[in-house]
Design a protein around this motif. Structure first.
Motif, PDB file in Angstrom:
ATOM      1  N   PHE A 213       0.759  -1.029   0.081  1.00  0.00           N
ATOM      2  CA  PHE A 213      -0.071   0.055   0.015  1.00  0.00           C
ATOM      3  C   PHE A 213       0.844   1.329  -0.043  1.00  0.00           C
ATOM      4  CE2 PHE A 213      -3.144  -3.217   1.128  1.00  0.00           C
ATOM      5  CZ  PHE A 213      -4.086  -2.770   0.899  1.00  0.00           C
ATOM      6  N   PHE A 214       0.430   2.355  -0.707  1.00  0.00           N
ATOM      7  CA  PHE A 214       1.061   3.565  -0.851  1.00  0.00           C
ATOM      8  C   PHE A 214       0.030   4.363   0.264  1.00  0.00           C
ATOM      9  CE2 PHE A 214       1.487   7.906  -2.427  1.00  0.00           C
ATOM     10  CZ  PHE A 214       2.971   7.928  -2.773  1.00  0.00           C
ATOM     11  N   SER A 215       0.948   4.761   1.471  1.00  0.00           N
ATOM     12  CA  SER A 215      -0.032   5.437   2.404  1.00  0.00           C
ATOM     13  C   SER A 215       0.162   6.949   2.466  1.00  0.00           C
ATOM     14  CB  SER A 215       0.457   4.928   3.915  1.00  0.00           C
ATOM     15  OG  SER A 215       2.010   5.196   3.927  1.00  0.00           O
ATOM     16  N   THR A 216       0.859   7.324   1.327  1.00  0.00           N
ATOM     17  CA  THR A 216       1.187   8.879   1.344  1.00  0.00           C
ATOM     18  C   THR A 216       0.117   9.283   0.094  1.00  0.00           C
ATOM     19  OG1 THR A 216       3.352   8.728   1.957  1.00  0.00           O
ATOM     20  CG2 THR A 216       2.622  10.798   1.092  1.00  0.00           C
ATOM     21  N   GLY A 217      -0.922   9.825   0.755  1.00  0.00           N
ATOM     22  CA  GLY A 217      -2.098  10.187  -0.268  1.00  0.00           C
ATOM     23  C   GLY A 217      -1.672  11.446  -1.237  1.00  0.00           C
ATOM     24  N   VAL A 218      -1.720  11.583  -2.412  1.00  0.00           N
ATOM     25  CA  VAL A 218      -1.482  12.744  -3.074  1.00  0.00           C
ATOM     26  C   VAL A 218      -2.619  12.615  -4.516  1.00  0.00           C
ATOM     27  CG1 VAL A 218       0.125  11.279  -4.407  1.00  0.00           C
ATOM     28  CG2 VAL A 218       0.530  13.721  -4.411  1.00  0.00           C
ATOM     29  N   ALA A 219      -2.700  14.099  -4.557  1.00  0.00           N
ATOM     30  CA  ALA A 219      -3.833  14.119  -5.499  1.00  0.00           C
ATOM     31  C   ALA A 219      -3.139  14.046  -6.976  1.00  0.00           C
ATOM     32  CB  ALA A 219      -4.393  15.634  -5.607  1.00  0.00           C
ATOM     33  N   VAL A 220      -3.891  13.626  -7.823  1.00  0.00           N
ATOM     34  CA  VAL A 220      -3.478  13.563  -9.607  1.00  0.00           C
ATOM     35  C   VAL A 220      -2.894  14.676  -9.845  1.00  0.00           C
ATOM     36  CG1 VAL A 220      -4.014  12.884 -11.723  1.00  0.00           C
ATOM     37  CG2 VAL A 220      -4.636  11.275  -9.896  1.00  0.00           C
ATOM     38  N   ASP A 221      -3.411  15.772  -9.605  1.00  0.00           N
ATOM     39  CA  ASP A 221      -3.182  17.144 -10.341  1.00  0.00           C
ATOM     40  C   ASP A 221      -1.945  17.789  -9.514  1.00  0.00           C
ATOM     41  OD1 ASP A 221      -5.403  18.634 -12.177  1.00  0.00           O
ATOM     42  OD2 ASP A 221      -6.048  16.911 -11.109  1.00  0.00           O
ATOM     43  N   ALA A 222      -1.531  17.001  -8.573  1.00  0.00           N
ATOM     44  CA  ALA A 222      -0.223  17.438  -7.932  1.00  0.00           C
ATOM     45  C   ALA A 222       1.146  16.904  -8.514  1.00  0.00           C
ATOM     46  CB  ALA A 222      -0.159  17.182  -6.294  1.00  0.00           C
ATOM     47  N   LEU A 223       0.816  15.832  -9.519  1.00  0.00           N
ATOM     48  CA  LEU A 223       1.897  14.986  -9.967  1.00  0.00           C
ATOM     49  C   LEU A 223       2.134  15.428 -11.303  1.00  0.00           C
ATOM     50  CD1 LEU A 223       0.622  11.357  -8.976  1.00  0.00           C
ATOM     51  CD2 LEU A 223       2.160  12.793  -7.886  1.00  0.00           C
ATOM     52  N   SER A 224       3.467  15.571 -11.552  1.00  0.00           N
ATOM     53  CA  SER A 224       4.063  15.858 -12.996  1.00  0.00           C
ATOM     54  C   SER A 224       4.311  14.530 -13.648  1.00  0.00           C
ATOM     55  CB  SER A 224       5.304  16.731 -12.752  1.00  0.00           C
ATOM     56  OG  SER A 224       6.334  16.221 -12.077  1.00  0.00           O
TER      57      SER A 224
END
Length: 456
Positions: A213-224
């Motif tokens: 599991f990837f426990s560090t939630g991040v929004a798609v729009d914050a990714l490059s």
């Protein structure tokens, strides 16, 4: 006293170094390099050429002179799009633009040919296809900023984008970004998901209790960028033997850019499920709303601070998700329909004359004091505990009595609905103190909750 103070200071430095190196040991590099060789039209090397690499997003430049073998190597470059300009007296300047450097990539430009001519006669070449990786044997697949922005993402969960890449199994991801306790990564190349290496900006993102599991939630729009290194990777990837899934957050540029977005999914847009209709249930409540905003650019004061907009940048993204979705898996029913056997009205009165098992046979109720069946399979009223009878009234009455449908396994069903509000907030600063260094500071907050409503 002096030796004691010196020892104390030394101990403090050692402890600080241990913590610093411990953090470094858990991280992976995300910077890459650009290499190439300068030759003339005959293929002979051209030493001493001036090579300038420019970050097309921020305008930051680095310059070096080719070696006696005509080779240039730019290292520690952050993932973004670059241009490379080569200048040499007596030759026309050559510029290669739109060179995409991904996380940890070694971008080899090969031999770049200079033509004899005036320095005022420039040649510009724009890259339209990805360069062949000749610097390492690792197998990679990458989704860049444009692909992340243009592709439809189920539930706005980036892990659903990962499943589009070659060699990735169709598991993991979810209807809501971030999952309940983190989003599960998929199996890659036939290797179990627990062996994946998950990183965000080089920092390890595997959940300590569940490595898949990837426990560090991040929004798609914050990714490059989303990059997977599947096999034959270098020693810098690891420590797990599986694939490396590398996420890189967006950064600000020399120009201001921003967007506001809204994504909506609702039951009114969906047809009811065949099996839900078969169970005699109406459409499930289904509401998923994702709203967010992102902005990035330079931090400057005209004519006073960072006037050329090349030293300090920021990027900010906030995303709020409100959901009201079905959940759960049960026997002989679609997900989110829960089924139970509850006491009927007659059974609550002690009458079991109509209580049948799954084979349609009468369930015989025996007197615990004699071991013999009760007359007519009914418990006498004076043998019924009033407190127990009141407790039974807490349970709902049956709402599904068609045994051809239930098989006698249940007589009560209901929709299990979950509300999973979430919030993702990312703030990133990029500091460029000189032509060789970039310092990034990222602040992130992830909020997640789960509320469930059941029929019992």
């Amino acid at each position: 006293m002096c030796p004691s103070r010196s020892s104390s200071r030394l101990a403090t430095l050692v402890v600080f170094a241990v913590f610093l190196l411990a953090g470094v040991a858990q991280a992976q590099t995300i910077t890459g390099s650009i290499t190439g060789t300068v030759v003339d039209s005959s293929g002979a090397i051209v030493p001493g050429s001036k090579v300038t690499v420019t970050n097309e997003a921020t305008g930051a430049e680095r310059t070096l002179i080719t070696t006696e073998n005509g080779v240039f190597i730019f290292t520690n470059l952050v993932p973004t799009t670059y241009s490379v300009k080569i200048e040499q007296p007596g030759f026309r300047p050559v510029t290669r633009t739109a060179l995409t450097l991904t996380s940890g990539d070694r971008l080899a430009l090969g031999s770049i040919q200079l033509e004899v001519g005036q320095t005022s006669e420039a040649i510009s070449v724009t890259s339209e296809v990805a360069a062949l990786n000749t610097e390492s044997a690792d197998v990679t697949a990458t989704l860049g900023t444009s692909q992340i922005s243009d592709l439809v993402v189920k539930g706005r969960d980036f892990m659903n984008l990962v499943k589009l890449l070659p060699g990735v199994a169709q598991q993991g991801g979810g209807d809501v970004a971030g999952g309940t306790f983190g989003v599960q990564s998929p199996s890659v190349g036939g290797i179990r998901a627990v062996y994946n290496n998950l990183t965000l900006d080089g920092a390890r993102g595997n959940d300590p209790g569940g490595p898949a599991f990837f426990s560090t939630g991040v929004a798609v729009d914050a990714l490059s960028e989303i990059k997977i290194v599947t096999s034959a990777y270098l020693a810098e990837s690891g420590p797990n033997p599986g694939a490396s899934i590398k996420l890189t957050t967006r950064s600000g540029t020399k120009d201001f850019h921003g967007n506001v977005y809204l994504f909506k999914r609702d039951k009114n847009f969906n047809a009811n499920d065949f099996f839900v209709n078969r169970q005699g249930l109406g459409a499930f409540p289904y509401r998923l709303t994702t709203t967010g905003a992102a902005v990035g650019g330079p931090i400057y004061i005209p004519n006073k601070f960072n006037a050329d907009r090349s030293k300090l940048f920021f990027f900010w993204n906030s995303e709020i998700t409100q959901s009201f979705l079905p959940a759960g898996v049960t026997f002989n029913a679609p997900a989110s329909v829960l089924q139970y056997q509850v006491p009927t009205l007659l059974e609550r009165q002690g009458d079991f004359s109509q209580s049948l098992d799954t084979n349609g046979q009468l369930i015989v109720i025996k007197d615990p004091t004699t071991g013999r069946p009760f007359l007519d399979n009914k418990i006498p009223a004076n043998r019924i505990n009033s407190n127990g009878q009141k407790l039974l009234s807490v349970f709902p009455l049956p709402n599904t009595t068609d045994r051809s449908l239930t098989g006698g396994l249940y007589n009560y069903q209901f929709k299990n609905i979950q509300d999973t509000p979430k919030g993702s907030h990312t703030l990133k600063f990029d500091i460029v103190p000189n032509l060789k260094d970039t310092i990034s500071v990222r602040l992130k907050k992830w909020e997640s909750d789960t509320k469930s409503w059941t029929g019992i």
